[in-house]
Design a protein around this motif. Structure first.
Motif, PDB file in Angstrom:
ATOM      1  N   ASN A  96       0.473  -1.276   0.275  1.00 14.04           N
ATOM      2  CA  ASN A  96      -0.163  -0.391   0.177  1.00 14.04           C
ATOM      3  C   ASN A  96       1.573   1.169  -0.268  1.00 14.04           C
ATOM      4  O   ASN A  96       0.333   2.215  -0.871  1.00 14.04           O
ATOM      5  CB  ASN A  96      -0.697  -0.094   1.094  1.00 14.04           C
ATOM      6  N   ILE A  97       2.021   1.189   0.701  1.00 12.10           N
ATOM      7  CA  ILE A  97       2.444   1.932   1.070  1.00 12.10           C
ATOM      8  C   ILE A  97       3.770   2.798  -0.047  1.00 12.10           C
ATOM      9  O   ILE A  97       3.868   3.907  -1.185  1.00 12.10           O
ATOM     10  CB  ILE A  97       3.984   2.043   1.874  1.00 12.10           C
ATOM     11  N   ASN A  98       4.014   1.641  -1.089  1.00 12.07           N
ATOM     12  CA  ASN A  98       4.492   1.960  -2.704  1.00 12.07           C
ATOM     13  C   ASN A  98       3.308   2.066  -3.720  1.00 12.07           C
ATOM     14  O   ASN A  98       4.092   1.752  -4.805  1.00 12.07           O
ATOM     15  CB  ASN A  98       6.069   0.917  -2.579  1.00 12.07           C
ATOM     16  N   ALA A  99       2.790   1.314  -3.721  1.00 11.05           N
ATOM     17  CA  ALA A  99       2.272   1.585  -4.525  1.00 11.05           C
ATOM     18  C   ALA A  99       1.415   2.916  -5.051  1.00 11.05           C
ATOM     19  O   ALA A  99       1.472   3.718  -5.895  1.00 11.05           O
ATOM     20  CB  ALA A  99       0.548   0.838  -4.152  1.00 11.05           C
ATOM     21  N   GLY A 100       1.801   3.564  -4.311  1.00  9.20           N
ATOM     22  CA  GLY A 100       1.128   5.314  -5.314  1.00  9.20           C
ATOM     23  C   GLY A 100       3.032   5.767  -5.072  1.00  9.20           C
ATOM     24  O   GLY A 100       2.380   6.230  -6.498  1.00  9.20           O
ATOM     25  N   ARG A 101       3.789   5.474  -5.408  1.00 10.98           N
ATOM     26  CA  ARG A 101       4.609   5.859  -6.122  1.00 10.98           C
ATOM     27  C   ARG A 101       4.700   5.357  -7.446  1.00 10.98           C
ATOM     28  O   ARG A 101       5.856   5.515  -8.191  1.00 10.98           O
ATOM     29  CB  ARG A 101       6.331   4.809  -5.058  1.00 10.98           C
ATOM     30  N   LEU A 102       4.720   3.638  -7.744  1.00  6.32           N
ATOM     31  CA  LEU A 102       3.925   3.342  -8.308  1.00  6.32           C
ATOM     32  C   LEU A 102       3.553   3.829  -9.741  1.00  6.32           C
ATOM     33  O   LEU A 102       3.860   3.950 -10.764  1.00  6.32           O
ATOM     34  CB  LEU A 102       4.275   1.927  -8.009  1.00  6.32           C
ATOM     35  N   VAL A 103       2.332   4.348  -9.450  1.00  2.00           N
ATOM     36  CA  VAL A 103       0.956   5.185  -9.875  1.00  2.00           C
ATOM     37  C   VAL A 103       1.825   5.607 -10.220  1.00  2.00           C
ATOM     38  O   VAL A 103       1.557   6.592 -11.042  1.00  2.00           O
ATOM     39  CB  VAL A 103       0.123   4.817  -9.095  1.00  2.00           C
ATOM     40  N   ASP A 104       2.798   7.244  -9.317  1.00  2.00           N
ATOM     41  CA  ASP A 104       3.227   7.913 -10.125  1.00  2.00           C
ATOM     42  C   ASP A 104       4.056   7.605 -11.031  1.00  2.00           C
ATOM     43  O   ASP A 104       4.453   8.816 -11.848  1.00  2.00           O
ATOM     44  CB  ASP A 104       3.962   8.740  -8.500  1.00  2.00           C
ATOM     45  N   ARG A 105       4.311   6.932 -11.257  1.00  2.00           N
ATOM     46  CA  ARG A 105       6.138   6.297 -12.196  1.00  2.00           C
ATOM     47  C   ARG A 105       5.243   5.862 -13.889  1.00  2.00           C
ATOM     48  O   ARG A 105       5.668   5.506 -14.217  1.00  2.00           O
ATOM     49  CB  ARG A 105       6.491   5.349 -11.688  1.00  2.00           C
ATOM     50  N   HIS A 106       3.730   5.038 -13.416  1.00  2.00           N
ATOM     51  CA  HIS A 106       3.969   3.879 -14.284  1.00  2.00           C
ATOM     52  C   HIS A 106       1.609   4.772 -14.302  1.00  2.00           C
ATOM     53  O   HIS A 106       1.263   4.492 -13.560  1.00  2.00           O
ATOM     54  CB  HIS A 106       3.989   2.608 -13.993  1.00  2.00           C
ATOM     55  N   ASP A 107       2.024   3.876 -15.291  1.00  3.41           N
ATOM     56  CA  ASP A 107       0.364   3.654 -15.208  1.00  3.41           C
ATOM     57  C   ASP A 107      -0.138   3.035 -14.674  1.00  3.41           C
ATOM     58  O   ASP A 107       0.109   1.772 -14.759  1.00  3.41           O
ATOM     59  CB  ASP A 107      -0.205   3.182 -16.912  1.00  3.41           C
ATOM     60  N   SER A 108      -1.673   3.317 -14.026  1.00  3.39           N
ATOM     61  CA  SER A 108      -2.169   2.465 -12.820  1.00  3.39           C
ATOM     62  C   SER A 108      -2.834   1.113 -13.144  1.00  3.39           C
ATOM     63  O   SER A 108      -2.619  -0.050 -12.513  1.00  3.39           O
ATOM     64  CB  SER A 108      -3.098   2.951 -12.614  1.00  3.39           C
ATOM     65  N   ALA A 109      -2.891   1.010 -14.723  1.00  4.87           N
ATOM     66  CA  ALA A 109      -3.400  -0.309 -15.075  1.00  4.87           C
ATOM     67  C   ALA A 109      -1.888  -1.028 -15.341  1.00  4.87           C
ATOM     68  O   ALA A 109      -2.318  -2.432 -14.728  1.00  4.87           O
ATOM     69  CB  ALA A 109      -3.519  -0.260 -16.453  1.00  4.87           C
TER      70      ALA A 109
ATOM     71  N   VAL B 141       0.071  -1.168 -12.777  1.00  3.78           N
ATOM     72  CA  VAL B 141       0.802  -1.779 -11.898  1.00  3.78           C
ATOM     73  C   VAL B 141      -0.507  -2.073 -11.162  1.00  3.78           C
ATOM     74  O   VAL B 141      -0.518  -3.644 -10.726  1.00  3.78           O
ATOM     75  CB  VAL B 141       0.544   0.381 -10.317  1.00  3.78           C
ATOM     76  N   LEU B 142      -2.080  -2.422 -11.536  1.00  4.66           N
ATOM     77  CA  LEU B 142      -2.106  -3.548 -11.140  1.00  4.66           C
ATOM     78  C   LEU B 142      -2.513  -4.790 -11.298  1.00  4.66           C
ATOM     79  O   LEU B 142      -2.590  -5.919 -11.253  1.00  4.66           O
ATOM     80  CB  LEU B 142      -3.618  -3.176 -11.398  1.00  4.66           C
ATOM     81  N   THR B 143      -1.803  -4.833 -12.811  1.00  3.29           N
ATOM     82  CA  THR B 143      -1.498  -6.227 -13.381  1.00  3.29           C
ATOM     83  C   THR B 143      -0.149  -6.254 -12.990  1.00  3.29           C
ATOM     84  O   THR B 143       0.566  -7.621 -13.463  1.00  3.29           O
ATOM     85  CB  THR B 143      -2.154  -6.178 -15.017  1.00  3.29           C
ATOM     86  N   GLY B 144       0.850  -6.304 -12.004  1.00  5.92           N
ATOM     87  CA  GLY B 144       1.880  -6.759 -11.703  1.00  5.92           C
ATOM     88  C   GLY B 144       1.694  -8.419 -11.534  1.00  5.92           C
ATOM     89  O   GLY B 144       0.729  -8.893 -11.475  1.00  5.92           O
ATOM     90  N   ALA B 145       2.827  -8.811 -11.125  1.00  5.27           N
ATOM     91  CA  ALA B 145       2.811 -10.277 -10.748  1.00  5.27           C
ATOM     92  C   ALA B 145       3.416 -10.746  -9.725  1.00  5.27           C
ATOM     93  O   ALA B 145       3.334 -12.016  -9.132  1.00  5.27           O
ATOM     94  CB  ALA B 145       3.874 -10.352 -11.803  1.00  5.27           C
TER      95      ALA B 145
ATOM     96  N   PRO C 134      -3.750   2.440  -6.819  1.00  3.20           N
ATOM     97  CA  PRO C 134      -4.257   2.623  -8.495  1.00  3.20           C
ATOM     98  C   PRO C 134      -5.660   1.884  -8.783  1.00  3.20           C
ATOM     99  O   PRO C 134      -5.844   2.598  -9.462  1.00  3.20           O
ATOM    100  CB  PRO C 134      -3.202   1.272  -8.675  1.00  3.20           C
ATOM    101  N   GLN C 135      -6.534   1.370  -8.070  1.00  5.40           N
ATOM    102  CA  GLN C 135      -7.682   1.218  -8.433  1.00  5.40           C
ATOM    103  C   GLN C 135      -8.503   2.664  -7.885  1.00  5.40           C
ATOM    104  O   GLN C 135      -9.556   2.885  -8.750  1.00  5.40           O
ATOM    105  CB  GLN C 135      -8.830   0.478  -6.989  1.00  5.40           C
ATOM    106  N   GLN C 136      -8.208   3.158  -7.182  1.00  2.00           N
ATOM    107  CA  GLN C 136      -8.954   4.724  -6.656  1.00  2.00           C
ATOM    108  C   GLN C 136      -8.240   5.379  -7.472  1.00  2.00           C
ATOM    109  O   GLN C 136      -8.999   6.308  -7.481  1.00  2.00           O
ATOM    110  CB  GLN C 136      -8.345   4.684  -5.133  1.00  2.00           C
ATOM    111  N   HIS C 137      -7.446   5.198  -8.223  1.00  2.19           N
ATOM    112  CA  HIS C 137      -6.316   6.160  -8.899  1.00  2.19           C
ATOM    113  C   HIS C 137      -7.816   6.482 -10.016  1.00  2.19           C
ATOM    114  O   HIS C 137      -7.887   7.471 -10.476  1.00  2.19           O
ATOM    115  CB  HIS C 137      -4.942   6.097  -9.177  1.00  2.19           C
ATOM    116  N   ARG C 138      -7.678   5.279 -10.663  1.00  2.19           N
ATOM    117  CA  ARG C 138      -8.349   5.737 -11.893  1.00  2.19           C
ATOM    118  C   ARG C 138      -9.948   5.891 -11.549  1.00  2.19           C
ATOM    119  O   ARG C 138     -10.506   6.339 -12.278  1.00  2.19           O
ATOM    120  CB  ARG C 138      -8.343   3.538 -12.430  1.00  2.19           C
ATOM    121  N   LEU C 139     -10.103   5.315 -10.544  1.00  6.35           N
ATOM    122  CA  LEU C 139     -11.796   5.925 -10.146  1.00  6.35           C
ATOM    123  C   LEU C 139     -11.553   7.379 -10.676  1.00  6.35           C
ATOM    124  O   LEU C 139     -12.651   8.604 -10.810  1.00  6.35           O
ATOM    125  CB  LEU C 139     -12.049   5.584  -8.559  1.00  6.35           C
ATOM    126  N   ILE C 140     -11.045   8.057  -9.989  1.00  7.44           N
ATOM    127  CA  ILE C 140     -10.619   9.360  -9.485  1.00  7.44           C
ATOM    128  C   ILE C 140     -10.391  10.018 -10.822  1.00  7.44           C
ATOM    129  O   ILE C 140     -10.902  11.155 -10.991  1.00  7.44           O
ATOM    130  CB  ILE C 140      -9.706   9.862  -8.016  1.00  7.44           C
TER     131      ILE C 140
END
Length: 152
Positions: free
Chosen positions: A38-51, A53-57, A93-99
């Motif tokens: 959860n903490i690192n997701a924000g950084r990932l969404v800032d750098r990459h497309d949220s989709a 990030v959601l489809t990570g491995a 990323p899910q919340q980012h896409r909704l906003i």
């Protein structure tokens, strides 16, 4: 019927050696992984497309770690942490896409999203309880479901 405080059973017993307090350690690893995701997701969404990030491995990796995690504590802890990261990283990323979908309606969209998640958790618990009481489709020598062969 399994009751709170019962000794670990099945794969959990193998991973913990039957120790009744070690499942708590596995849950702690899962919680720490969820927090880290959860903490690192924000950084990932800032750098990459949220989709992306959601489809990570992470979930695939956690599933791949399941067989060894049923046999020993160390892989069970690693699997729990990786699974926690995969759970925690999906929220932001899910919340980012909704906003991004409708910034003016963000409070309503986030509220509906939270409600849908709570309904899913409640239904999942109910269905999981029903499935847990059903006859097992797993063979004792394999940690995954297998098809039963009936004699011809």
């Amino acid at each position: 019927m399994v009751r709170f405080g019962d000794a670990p059973s099945g794969a959990e017993r193998d991973a913990t050696g039957g120790n009744e307090s070690l499942p708590t350690l596995i849950l702690l690893a899962w919680g720490v992984g969820t927090l880290a995701g959860n903490i690192n997701a924000g950084r990932l969404v800032d750098r990459h497309d949220s989709a992306r990030v959601l489809t990570g491995a992470f979930a695939a990796l956690a599933l791949a770690l399941t067989p060894p995690a049923t046999r020993a504590l160390a892989p069970a802890l690693v699997r729990a942490a990786v699974w926690g990261v995969s759970v925690g990283v999906s929220v932001v990323p899910q919340q980012h896409r909704l906003i991004a979908l409708s910034p003016a309606a963000a409070p309503v969209l986030l509220g509906l999203n939270s409600s849908a998640l709570y309904i899913g958790v409640a239904l999942g618990g109910g269905f999981g309880g029903r499935v847990a009481g059903a006859p097992s489709r797993c063979r004792a020598d394999r940690p995954w479901p297998t098809a039963r062969r009936h004699p011809a």
